[in-house]
Design a protein around this motif. Sequence first.
Motif, PDB file in Angstrom:
ATOM      1  N   LEU A  38       0.812  -1.218   0.000  1.00  5.46           N
ATOM      2  CA  LEU A  38       0.000   0.000   0.000  1.00  5.46           C
ATOM      3  C   LEU A  38       0.848   1.272   0.000  1.00  5.46           C
ATOM      4  O   LEU A  38       0.514   2.233  -0.691  1.00  5.46           O
ATOM      5  N   VAL A  39       1.914   1.293   0.783  1.00  6.53           N
ATOM      6  CA  VAL A  39       2.698   2.524   0.928  1.00  6.53           C
ATOM      7  C   VAL A  39       3.286   2.990  -0.404  1.00  6.53           C
ATOM      8  O   VAL A  39       3.054   4.134  -0.815  1.00  6.53           O
ATOM      9  N   PRO A  40       4.038   2.153  -1.134  1.00  3.40           N
ATOM     10  CA  PRO A  40       4.557   2.636  -2.427  1.00  3.40           C
ATOM     11  C   PRO A  40       3.456   2.856  -3.462  1.00  3.40           C
ATOM     12  O   PRO A  40       3.578   3.749  -4.305  1.00  3.40           O
ATOM     13  N   SER A  41       2.385   2.051  -3.396  1.00  4.24           N
ATOM     14  CA  SER A  41       1.273   2.241  -4.334  1.00  4.24           C
ATOM     15  C   SER A  41       0.639   3.609  -4.139  1.00  4.24           C
ATOM     16  O   SER A  41       0.332   4.318  -5.104  1.00  4.24           O
ATOM     17  N   GLU A  68      12.709   0.092   9.555  1.00  5.29           N
ATOM     18  CA  GLU A  68      11.793  -0.168   8.436  1.00  5.29           C
ATOM     19  C   GLU A  68      10.347  -0.137   8.903  1.00  5.29           C
ATOM     20  O   GLU A  68       9.469   0.395   8.213  1.00  5.29           O
ATOM     21  N   LYS A  69      10.088  -0.692  10.067  1.00  4.03           N
ATOM     22  CA  LYS A  69       8.732  -0.623  10.637  1.00  4.03           C
ATOM     23  C   LYS A  69       8.284   0.820  10.788  1.00  4.03           C
ATOM     24  O   LYS A  69       7.184   1.199  10.391  1.00  4.03           O
ATOM     25  N   LEU A  70       9.168   1.620  11.392  1.00  2.00           N
ATOM     26  CA  LEU A  70       8.832   3.016  11.657  1.00  2.00           C
ATOM     27  C   LEU A  70       8.583   3.776  10.359  1.00  2.00           C
ATOM     28  O   LEU A  70       7.652   4.576  10.265  1.00  2.00           O
ATOM     29  N   ARG A  71       9.406   3.507   9.355  1.00  2.95           N
ATOM     30  CA  ARG A  71       9.232   4.184   8.068  1.00  2.95           C
ATOM     31  C   ARG A  71       7.900   3.814   7.438  1.00  2.95           C
ATOM     32  O   ARG A  71       7.132   4.692   6.991  1.00  2.95           O
ATOM     33  N   LEU A  72       7.580   2.532   7.393  1.00  2.81           N
ATOM     34  CA  LEU A  72       6.345   2.080   6.765  1.00  2.81           C
ATOM     35  C   LEU A  72       5.111   2.602   7.493  1.00  2.81           C
ATOM     36  O   LEU A  72       4.159   3.082   6.867  1.00  2.81           O
ATOM     37  N   ILE A  73       5.132   2.516   8.810  1.00  2.00           N
ATOM     38  CA  ILE A  73       3.960   2.939   9.581  1.00  2.00           C
ATOM     39  C   ILE A  73       3.798   4.457   9.538  1.00  2.00           C
ATOM     40  O   ILE A  73       2.686   4.974   9.471  1.00  2.00           O
ATOM     41  N   SER A  74       4.917   5.175   9.544  1.00  3.02           N
ATOM     42  CA  SER A  74       4.860   6.632   9.429  1.00  3.02           C
ATOM     43  C   SER A  74       4.314   7.046   8.066  1.00  3.02           C
ATOM     44  O   SER A  74       3.473   7.952   7.959  1.00  3.02           O
ATOM     45  N   ASP A  75       4.779   6.377   7.009  1.00  2.00           N
ATOM     46  CA  ASP A  75       4.281   6.673   5.660  1.00  2.00           C
ATOM     47  C   ASP A  75       2.803   6.323   5.525  1.00  2.00           C
ATOM     48  O   ASP A  75       2.039   7.041   4.870  1.00  2.00           O
ATOM     49  N   LEU A  76       2.391   5.236   6.148  1.00  2.00           N
ATOM     50  CA  LEU A  76       0.980   4.858   6.104  1.00  2.00           C
ATOM     51  C   LEU A  76       0.131   5.876   6.844  1.00  2.00           C
ATOM     52  O   LEU A  76      -0.966   6.244   6.390  1.00  2.00           O
ATOM     53  N   SER A  77       0.632   6.373   7.982  1.00  2.00           N
ATOM     54  CA  SER A  77      -0.086   7.383   8.741  1.00  2.00           C
ATOM     55  C   SER A  77      -0.310   8.630   7.888  1.00  2.00           C
ATOM     56  O   SER A  77      -1.410   9.210   7.864  1.00  2.00           O
ATOM     57  N   HIS A  78       0.725   9.049   7.185  1.00  2.00           N
ATOM     58  CA  HIS A  78       0.624  10.223   6.310  1.00  2.00           C
ATOM     59  C   HIS A  78      -0.386   9.974   5.194  1.00  2.00           C
ATOM     60  O   HIS A  78      -1.182  10.857   4.847  1.00  2.00           O
ATOM     61  N   ALA A  79      -0.382   8.757   4.643  1.00  3.69           N
ATOM     62  CA  ALA A  79      -1.319   8.421   3.564  1.00  3.69           C
ATOM     63  C   ALA A  79      -2.762   8.451   4.065  1.00  3.69           C
ATOM     64  O   ALA A  79      -3.652   8.996   3.397  1.00  3.69           O
ATOM     65  N   GLY A  83      -8.068  11.404   3.887  1.00  2.00           N
ATOM     66  CA  GLY A  83      -9.240  11.806   4.649  1.00  2.00           C
ATOM     67  C   GLY A  83      -9.781  10.797   5.637  1.00  2.00           C
ATOM     68  O   GLY A  83     -10.947  10.880   6.019  1.00  2.00           O
ATOM     69  N   VAL A  84      -8.962   9.826   6.071  1.00  2.00           N
ATOM     70  CA  VAL A  84      -9.383   8.954   7.166  1.00  2.00           C
ATOM     71  C   VAL A  84      -9.255   9.769   8.445  1.00  2.00           C
ATOM     72  O   VAL A  84      -8.166  10.235   8.788  1.00  2.00           O
ATOM     73  N   ARG A  85     -10.328   9.959   9.142  1.00  6.97           N
ATOM     74  CA  ARG A  85     -10.382  10.924  10.240  1.00  6.97           C
ATOM     75  C   ARG A  85      -9.472  10.524  11.415  1.00  6.97           C
ATOM     76  O   ARG A  85      -9.268   9.340  11.681  1.00  6.97           O
ATOM     77  N   LEU A 101      -7.871   2.890  13.893  1.00  6.80           N
ATOM     78  CA  LEU A 101      -6.562   2.533  13.353  1.00  6.80           C
ATOM     79  C   LEU A 101      -5.611   3.719  13.395  1.00  6.80           C
ATOM     80  O   LEU A 101      -4.437   3.567  13.751  1.00  6.80           O
ATOM     81  N   ARG A 102      -6.123   4.907  13.069  1.00  3.04           N
ATOM     82  CA  ARG A 102      -5.257   6.087  13.130  1.00  3.04           C
ATOM     83  C   ARG A 102      -4.796   6.357  14.557  1.00  3.04           C
ATOM     84  O   ARG A 102      -3.647   6.735  14.788  1.00  3.04           O
ATOM     85  N   LYS A 103      -5.658   6.158  15.536  1.00  4.01           N
ATOM     86  CA  LYS A 103      -5.260   6.365  16.933  1.00  4.01           C
ATOM     87  C   LYS A 103      -4.231   5.319  17.351  1.00  4.01           C
ATOM     88  O   LYS A 103      -3.291   5.631  18.092  1.00  4.01           O
ATOM     89  N   ARG A 104      -4.404   4.098  16.879  1.00  6.34           N
ATOM     90  CA  ARG A 104      -3.454   3.037  17.192  1.00  6.34           C
ATOM     91  C   ARG A 104      -2.079   3.357  16.604  1.00  6.34           C
ATOM     92  O   ARG A 104      -1.043   3.210  17.273  1.00  6.34           O
ATOM     93  N   ILE A 105      -2.062   3.831  15.363  1.00  2.00           N
ATOM     94  CA  ILE A 105      -0.807   4.180  14.702  1.00  2.00           C
ATOM     95  C   ILE A 105      -0.140   5.357  15.399  1.00  2.00           C
ATOM     96  O   ILE A 105       1.080   5.361  15.615  1.00  2.00           O
ATOM     97  N   GLU A 106      -0.925   6.357  15.762  1.00  4.32           N
ATOM     98  CA  GLU A 106      -0.373   7.525  16.444  1.00  4.32           C
ATOM     99  C   GLU A 106       0.263   7.119  17.779  1.00  4.32           C
ATOM    100  O   GLU A 106       1.349   7.605  18.136  1.00  4.32           O
ATOM    101  N   LYS A 107      -0.391   6.230  18.499  1.00  2.53           N
ATOM    102  CA  LYS A 107       0.147   5.744  19.770  1.00  2.53           C
ATOM    103  C   LYS A 107       1.489   5.049  19.548  1.00  2.53           C
ATOM    104  O   LYS A 107       2.448   5.231  20.313  1.00  2.53           O
TER     105      LYS A 107
END
Length: 344
Positions: A121-124, A290-301, A306-308, A313-319
Amino acid sequence: MPAAVVLNPASSSSNPANSSVSLWAYLKPALDHIVKSSTNDPNGKAPAVDFVLYSGIHTACYNYFTSQSEASSATGSATARGKAPAGSSDIYDHLDRYFAEVCQEIALNTPDDESTLVHFLVPSFKRYSSGAQSANRLLSYVNRHYVKRAVDEDRGWLRLNDVLDSVVKTLTIEDTREKISKRLREKRAEELRRWGYVEGDSSERLARAEACSEAASSTDRIVPVASLAHRRFRTEVVEPLLLAPKSKGTSKAKHKIPKTPAGAAPYRPRGRLGRAVQHLMTAEDVEEDEKLRLISDLSHALETIGVRPDHALRKRIEKYLVAAAGAIDQKDGGDKVKAESSRS
């Protein structure tokens, strides 16, 4: 990387500005090149469009929207008063369908294996978003001549009806316009704050918050081309991955499992993307960087489409990201102490 085919209006059977059908036929090869072409750029940057085609598209879009406005004005429509010509919506609708189809193709290619889903998903998204931004620049006249006017007509991401119910009970004839205008401003500020904007922030931060609000809107709202594309990535790719699978069959009350006693319940993601993120967070075969990069990029995506922010999931990622940042700071502090001790 081969350039997109240049279609010269002077040599084609019809001028691209003559109709929405002709204009779309002229635009689509360039969009395919920008949005669909593979690229070797590590950041997923969209390939460039031939300068002649790029200039031709700008001219064709300008001529098309100008002719639409003139035709509507000649027939005595409301366009003369600043409203968007009805025919201009054809190109916008073509764009919406186009981005939806591209995203549906991405969705069809998502891996079944949840351990590789985030890696896909991240590179896509990076590649698709880069194409969306390029398309937004290429089709600036769509934003200027159609989207802006539609927003002025109360057809944008924030509408009068969004605030009317909250003020209608207290309105009087004297203060109707003032109260509605004030509530609209308050509602807009409230929505932008959800996306991290604070009054006094930079214009770039404001534009970012507004773009996220646009992408978070429903599909009947008129938004700029880039936000239109990002919104379709949300509706066609990500939202299906966030859905919990439907339970098979029905169970009677007597067969129900007793509820767990009250207390801190473990995190159990329901959708495929939630499970994939949880798998990545706990994977032992993936480096922490690599985990941090992928999850950070996914958070930005997720924010971009517009995922609120209050989504589970966004709260879980932010935590996770906050905890990871704290761990990095603690490690850097420990390394600094060791370095100072070794020098003393």
